[in-house]
Design an enzyme around this catalytic site. Structure first.
Site, short mmCIF file in Angstrom:
data_model
loop_
_atom_site.label_atom_id
_atom_site.label_comp_id
_atom_site.label_asym_id
_atom_site.label_seq_id
_atom_site.Cartn_x
_atom_site.Cartn_y
_atom_site.Cartn_z
N ASP A 166 -10.02 14.68 -4.44
CA ASP A 166 -9.26 15.29 -5.54
C ASP A 166 -8.67 14.24 -6.49
O ASP A 166 -8.15 14.58 -7.55
CB ASP A 166 -8.16 16.19 -4.98
N ARG B 75 -6.16 19.78 -11.88
CA ARG B 75 -6.29 18.31 -11.75
C ARG B 75 -6.69 17.67 -13.10
O ARG B 75 -6.33 16.53 -13.36
CB ARG B 75 -7.29 17.94 -10.66
N ARG C 285 -17.77 29.61 -7.48
CA ARG C 285 -17.83 28.50 -6.52
C ARG C 285 -18.62 28.88 -5.26
O ARG C 285 -18.65 30.04 -4.87
CB ARG C 285 -16.39 28.03 -6.19
N SER D 101 -2.63 21.60 1.05
CA SER D 101 -3.55 21.88 2.16
C SER D 101 -2.77 22.32 3.40
O SER D 101 -3.14 23.27 4.09
CB SER D 101 -4.35 20.62 2.52
N GLN E 118 -12.87 22.26 4.15
CA GLN E 118 -12.70 23.72 4.08
C GLN E 118 -13.73 24.40 4.97
O GLN E 118 -13.41 25.34 5.69
CB GLN E 118 -12.84 24.18 2.64
N GLY F 224 -9.61 28.20 -3.64
CA GLY F 224 -10.83 28.03 -2.85
C GLY F 224 -10.51 27.77 -1.38
O GLY F 224 -11.20 28.27 -0.48
N LYS G 213 -15.86 22.12 -8.03
CA LYS G 213 -14.41 22.29 -7.83
C LYS G 213 -13.91 23.33 -8.85
O LYS G 213 -14.70 24.12 -9.36
CB LYS G 213 -13.70 20.95 -7.98
#
Ligand code: S3P
Length: 416
Positions: A301, A375, A109, A11, A155, A81, A328
């Site tokens: 996450d 993930r 998404r 991030s 976001q 994303g 996600k």
């Protein structure tokens, strides 16, 4: 299991590239977390006319183009994303027309969540039925607004704040459930005026940003699979150093403690406005827990890993308020349910989470399909360590989207 460090925070790395691109002069990024996603950010700003020097794998110099200096053109956001949403906010205040595309995982998404507020600010943002490709026609005359986004999303908040830099009046984002605040912290470090209350953040329009140096801490979300492995594998003792411990990211530590793992956080310090520490985890007798909406952004996450912990914990764990997991990189509610159930877990999906009944024994093992989601691939690997027979992961390579050296590091800690 030992002492390790993990790559720089994803991030924060995205934000360092994007905010550096808007700055005056050079931004040195130290500890850049190079991965599929963050490389997409580097290449995106390059295609918008920004020079980025690759000094080393984890060192960049971004030559800022100034607040309105990006050159119009198409941008491929690939799987990222965070890039697509934050960049839409950045481009809303630039002159020109920009087209943003993504890969087959990013395209479905939801993007209206950023497009709608930016339209209210005066930008033209066209989605394709709510999704990418997006066309952004920026406006040199954005309006400052106050807005409460429909979903708790860092976001979305970040896209609005980044657009607010170029607005004609202050812009306020109201958030009843706080989300990660890396954008606010970095904009402040770059000289922007940011005012924060318990439930809102306001940014003033600014003439110029100057970021100079960013030291990126280790990525808590990349550390998480290792920490969970340490909590699950008997006899483990793992310490991760130089780790970002922003309190809006470390919800997993609270959950681990609540469930009975032994957690200690020490050597706390601050670097560039972000808290950093060493985190040690050892196993304990795990018990079930409950996670509801207010806690979700702090470990969004990490929730797939919580489902794995829960399958080894006494009692029934319930996770709710996490419908965001359905949008996600994969539908993580179904990916986790199907994945862990094949390995022997007693897990049921809810519209917005799961219930998991812990089995006293270790999971059996088997095959997990990563579904193109980094993930889920890493979840499969940790489940494999905790299982009796091991786990084969289909599409394991996708871990490189956030953590290219993941399997090697996981193997190195299990050998010690
Ligand atoms: C991110 C915010 C979260 C998180 C994502 C990265 C960010 O998404 O899931 O991996 O860097 O702002 P949302 O804010 O949309 O929940």
């Amino acid at each position: 299991m030992g002492h390790v460090v993990v790559p720089g925070d994803k991030s924060i790395s995205h934000r360092a590239v994007l905010i550096g691109a808007l700055g005056e002069g050079q931004t040195g990024v130290h500890g850049f977390g190079r991965s599929g996603d963050t490389q997409a950010s580097v290449d995106a700003v390059r295609s918008l006319g920004v020079e980025v020097e690759d000094v080393a794998d984890d060192e960049l110099v971004v030559h800022g183009a100034g607040l309105r200096g990006l050159r119009a053109g198409p941008v491929d956001c690939r799987n990222a994303g965070t890039l697509m949403r934050l960049l839409t906010g950045v481009l809303a205040g630039q002159e020109g027309e920009f087209t943003l595309t993504g890969d087959e995982s990013l395209t479905p998404r939801p993007m209206e969540r950023v497009a709608a507020p930016l339209r209210r600010m005066g930008a033209v943002v066209e989605t394709t039925d709510g999704h990418a490709p997006l066309v952004v026609r920026g406006s040199g005359a954005l309006r400052g607004i106050e807005i409460e986004p429909e979903v708790a999303s860092a976001q979305v908040k970040s896209a609005i704040l980044l657009a607010g830099l170029n607005a004609d009046a202050p812009t306020t984002v109201v958030e009843r459930i706080p989300t990660r605040d890396h954008t606010e912290r970095m904009l402040e470090a770059a000289g922007a005026r940011v005012r924060r209350s318990a439930s809102s953040v306001t940014i003033d329009p600014t003439g110029a940003l100057r970021l100079e140096e960013v030291v990126v801490p280790g990525d808590f979300s990349s550390a998480a699979p290792l920490l969970v492995a340490a909590a699950l594998v008997p006899g483990s003792d793992l310490t991760i150093h130089d780790l970002g411990v922003n309190p809006r990211r470390t919800g997993l530590l609270d959950v681990l403690e609540r469930m009975g793992a032994r957690v200690s956080v020490f050597e706390r310090r601050r670097e560039g406005g972000e808290p950093i520490a060493s985190v040690q985890v050892q196993p304990g007798e795990l018990v079930a827990t409950e996670i509801e909406a207010p806690e979700v952004p702090g470990l969004v996450d990490e929730l797939p890993l919580v489902a794995l912990l829960a399958s080894h914990a006494r009692g029934e764990t319930r996770v709710s308020g996490a419908a965001e997991l359905r949008v996600k990189e994969s539908d993580r509610i179904e990916a986790v349910t199907d994945g862990l159930r094949t390995l022997g877990a007693r897990i049921h999906s809810l519209p917005d989470g799961w219930t998991v009944t812990g089995v006293p024994a270790r999971l059996r093992g088997g095959r997990v399909d990563a579904r193109g989601d980094h993930r889920i691939a890493m979840l499969g690997a940790v489940a494999g360590l905790a299982s009796r027979e091991g786990v084969a992961i289909e599409g394991a390579d996708t871990a490189a989207i956030s953590f290219p050296g993941f399997y090697d590091l996981l193997e190195s800690v299990t050998r010690r």
